[in-house]
Motif scaffolding. Structure first.
Motif, PDB file in Angstrom:
ATOM      1  N   GLY A   1      33.147 -22.347   0.390  1.00 34.66           N
ATOM      2  CA  GLY A   1      32.156 -21.400  -0.082  1.00 34.66           C
ATOM      3  C   GLY A   1      32.254 -21.207  -1.582  1.00 34.66           C
ATOM      4  O   GLY A   1      33.009 -21.899  -2.268  1.00 34.66           O
ATOM      5  N   ASP A   2      31.477 -20.271  -2.108  1.00 36.50           N
ATOM      6  CA  ASP A   2      31.467 -19.985  -3.542  1.00 36.50           C
ATOM      7  C   ASP A   2      31.929 -18.558  -3.791  1.00 36.50           C
ATOM      8  O   ASP A   2      31.791 -17.688  -2.939  1.00 36.50           O
ATOM      9  N   ILE A   3      32.433 -18.306  -4.993  1.00 33.69           N
ATOM     10  CA  ILE A   3      32.745 -16.960  -5.454  1.00 33.69           C
ATOM     11  C   ILE A   3      32.004 -16.744  -6.766  1.00 33.69           C
ATOM     12  O   ILE A   3      32.232 -17.465  -7.740  1.00 33.69           O
ATOM     13  N   LEU A   4      31.092 -15.780  -6.784  1.00 31.56           N
ATOM     14  CA  LEU A   4      30.270 -15.527  -7.968  1.00 31.56           C
ATOM     15  C   LEU A   4      30.330 -14.065  -8.350  1.00 31.56           C
ATOM     16  O   LEU A   4      30.383 -13.190  -7.485  1.00 31.56           O
ATOM     17  N   LYS A   5      30.299 -13.791  -9.638  1.00 28.47           N
ATOM     18  CA  LYS A   5      30.205 -12.429 -10.154  1.00 28.47           C
ATOM     19  C   LYS A   5      28.911 -12.380 -10.959  1.00 28.47           C
ATOM     20  O   LYS A   5      28.799 -13.062 -11.979  1.00 28.47           O
ATOM     21  N   VAL A   6      27.925 -11.602 -10.513  1.00 31.37           N
ATOM     22  CA  VAL A   6      26.579 -11.721 -11.064  1.00 31.37           C
ATOM     23  C   VAL A   6      25.987 -10.373 -11.450  1.00 31.37           C
ATOM     24  O   VAL A   6      26.451  -9.310 -11.027  1.00 31.37           O
ATOM     25  N   ASP A   7      24.952 -10.433 -12.248  1.00 30.19           N
ATOM     26  CA  ASP A   7      24.127  -9.275 -12.565  1.00 30.19           C
ATOM     27  C   ASP A   7      23.156  -9.058 -11.406  1.00 30.19           C
ATOM     28  O   ASP A   7      22.609 -10.023 -10.871  1.00 30.19           O
ATOM     29  N   PRO A   8      22.937  -7.810 -10.975  1.00 27.89           N
ATOM     30  CA  PRO A   8      22.059  -7.558  -9.828  1.00 27.89           C
ATOM     31  C   PRO A   8      20.666  -8.160  -9.960  1.00 27.89           C
ATOM     32  O   PRO A   8      20.062  -8.580  -8.965  1.00 27.89           O
ATOM     33  N   THR A   9      20.140  -8.226 -11.188  1.00 22.43           N
ATOM     34  CA  THR A   9      18.792  -8.758 -11.365  1.00 22.43           C
ATOM     35  C   THR A   9      18.733 -10.269 -11.184  1.00 22.43           C
ATOM     36  O   THR A   9      17.642 -10.840 -11.138  1.00 22.43           O
ATOM     37  N   ASN A  10      19.910 -10.929 -11.070  1.00 22.47           N
ATOM     38  CA  ASN A  10      19.945 -12.382 -10.855  1.00 22.47           C
ATOM     39  C   ASN A  10      20.285 -12.750  -9.419  1.00 22.47           C
ATOM     40  O   ASN A  10      20.530 -13.915  -9.121  1.00 22.47           O
ATOM     41  N   LEU A  11      20.323 -11.762  -8.532  1.00 21.04           N
ATOM     42  CA  LEU A  11      20.743 -12.015  -7.156  1.00 21.04           C
ATOM     43  C   LEU A  11      19.897 -13.077  -6.470  1.00 21.04           C
ATOM     44  O   LEU A  11      20.410 -13.938  -5.746  1.00 21.04           O
ATOM     45  N   SER A  12      18.596 -13.025  -6.651  1.00 15.78           N
ATOM     46  CA  SER A  12      17.710 -13.970  -5.976  1.00 15.78           C
ATOM     47  C   SER A  12      18.061 -15.399  -6.345  1.00 15.78           C
ATOM     48  O   SER A  12      18.131 -16.280  -5.481  1.00 15.78           O
ATOM     49  N   HIS A  13      18.319 -15.639  -7.621  1.00 14.81           N
ATOM     50  CA  HIS A  13      18.675 -16.973  -8.092  1.00 14.81           C
ATOM     51  C   HIS A  13      19.988 -17.441  -7.481  1.00 14.81           C
ATOM     52  O   HIS A  13      20.119 -18.591  -7.047  1.00 14.81           O
ATOM     53  N   ASP A  14      20.975 -16.522  -7.422  1.00 10.99           N
ATOM     54  CA  ASP A  14      22.290 -16.908  -6.899  1.00 10.99           C
ATOM     55  C   ASP A  14      22.270 -17.112  -5.389  1.00 10.99           C
ATOM     56  O   ASP A  14      22.956 -18.001  -4.864  1.00 10.99           O
TER      57      ASP A  14
ATOM     58  N   ALA B   1      19.709 -18.263  -3.776  1.00  7.55           N
ATOM     59  CA  ALA B   1      19.044 -19.553  -3.614  1.00  7.55           C
ATOM     60  C   ALA B   1      20.012 -20.703  -3.860  1.00  7.55           C
ATOM     61  O   ALA B   1      19.999 -21.711  -3.141  1.00  7.55           O
ATOM     62  N   ASN B   2      20.866 -20.565  -4.884  1.00 12.09           N
ATOM     63  CA  ASN B   2      21.832 -21.621  -5.179  1.00 12.09           C
ATOM     64  C   ASN B   2      22.810 -21.833  -4.030  1.00 12.09           C
ATOM     65  O   ASN B   2      23.126 -22.971  -3.660  1.00 12.09           O
TER      66      ASN B   2
END
Length: 405
Positions: free
Chosen positions: A227-240, A242-243
């Motif tokens: 799996g993946d581990i990501l730390k993201v900005d909430p406004t980029n959730l859709s992009h992450d 999808a990835n």
């Protein structure tokens, strides 16, 4: 797929299960370039919008897949595809590992009876009803999601999306004051990761920037299952989202065996994975994706060891043989083996070796080894390793060509 968050929610697609947990706080995220005096969106709205987009895309692009929902706060609620009344799991049941798994596997058929092409409306309606409340029963919700996922096909995914600490039921990480508690919690997430790996389910973790979610405790879930581990900005959730969804599992139960020439040995590997005088490495991968990269390091044995080998002289070698055996289970259940044998030209000239080196592979290995040391708590070693590889590559003619290209 499963997406689970706070209130807490999870959506599941049997042919690619996703789960996410999100502890949503009473804070707001401003969309890019917007006037902060006029409008705002909460983290919950960011998450709802991201999942809504993925549901619509799944319904249009993969309408035969099955998607369900699990919400959780102090309790865990199995909603499924929205066609049957929800089931609430609460109290002492949140501490019962076996029952959480077994009961959710029994419920899977009833709660996921129709494909997302038919249930999109139900899921979107449930998504809109979710409100921010309660604590974070991440561990129990994860087990419920996995229980349902195990009834699907290999290649399923679970995505955990969180901005807070798990603090209810199994896997709670808010009170790890003693070494015993810490080790027990770590063992829980490792055990769940091993189980998911054996069933061909991958688990990814998305955490929000600025929050302490103890990713080091949750990391075995992703590490063991590709799996993946990501730390993201909430406004980029859709992009992450999808990835992660685009990284399909292509094989499960993957094991790699690499055999070296007897004058060589592996380095920076767990001793338990090496045998035959340091020349055989067995690496258990579990799930594999098309984008996954596996690297390893080897070197010549010590002079003392080489002197004992009367039948070889590395200084006279022109090529070295390598062999890799990859065993795996395909998504249709077929057990497969692939054997790769290759000889590699060698040189005794350092500058020639640096010029001809594959710096893409070297860079990936440097990142992987450094990350491994950091996860083990060896931060000084990680810094030293990163510095070593950076210094080795910098200024090399081959590396400069790689960076330009």
């Amino acid at each position: 797929y499963f997406f689970f968050f706070k209130q807490k929610t999870a959506y599941e697609v049997l042919s690619g299960l996703v789960g996410s947990e999100m502890c949503i706080r009473d804070s707001y995220q401003f969309t890019e370039k917007e006037n902060r005096n006029q409008t705002y969106v909460s983290r919950m709205q960011c998450l709802q919008a991201a999942i809504e987009k993925q549901l619509i895309e799944l319904a249009n692009g993969a309408p035969k897949r099955k998607v369900g929902v699990v919400t959780f706060n102090n309790d865990v609620t199995l909603i499924g595809d929205g066609t049957v009344p929800p089931k609430v799991i609460t109290g002492d049941k949140l501490m019962n590992y076996a029952n959480l798994l077994e009961d959710s596997q029994k419920d899977a058929d009833a709660y996921l009876s129709k494909p997302v092409g038919e249930t999109k409306g139900n899921l979107l309606a449930r998504l809109g009803e979710i409100e921010e409340s309660g604590q974070t029963a991440l561990g129990p919700a994860l087990l419920v999601s996995l229980g349902v996922a195990f009834k699907g096909t290999p290649g399923s995914k679970v995505i955990i999306c969180t901005d807070g600490l798990a603090n209810v039921g199994l896997g709670a990480v808010d009170d790890l004051a003693t070494e015993v508690k810490f080790n027990a919690t770590k063992e829980f997430y490792t055990k769940v990761g091993e189980l998911a790996k054996s069933k061909g389910v991958s688990i990814s973790i998305i955490s929000l920037v600025g929050e302490d979610c103890m990713l080091e405790m949750l990391s075995p879930l992703a590490d063991l299952t590709a799996g993946d581990i990501l730390k993201v900005d909430p406004t980029n959730l859709s992009h992450d989202f999808a990835n992660i969804l685009s990284e399909a599992v292509i094989a499960t139960n993957v094991e790699v065996r690499v055999k070296l020439h007897k004058g060589l040995t592996f380095r920076n590997e767990d001793a338990k994975n090496i045998s035959e005088d340091g020349t055989l490495l067995i690496r258990t991968i579990g799930n594999a994706t098309d984008e996954q990269e596996v690297t390893l390091e080897y070197c010549a044995k010590s002079s003392a060891e080489l002197q004992k080998m009367e039948d070889i002289n590395l200084s006279q070698q022109k090529v070295l043989p390598f062999q890799t055996q990859i065993s795996y289970v395909s998504l249709d259940g077929m057990k497969c083996v692939r054997l790769i044998t290759k000889t590699q030209d060698i040189t005794h000239e350092k500058e020639e070796a640096k010029k001809e080196a594959n710096y893409q592979v070297i860079s990936v290995n440097a990142v992987q080894q450094t990350a491994k040391m950091a996860k083990e708590g060896n931060y000084r070693g990680a810094q030293a390793n990163a510095y070593h590889w950076k210094r080795m590559m910098k200024g090399s003619e081959g590396y400069e060509d790689y960076m330009v290209n």
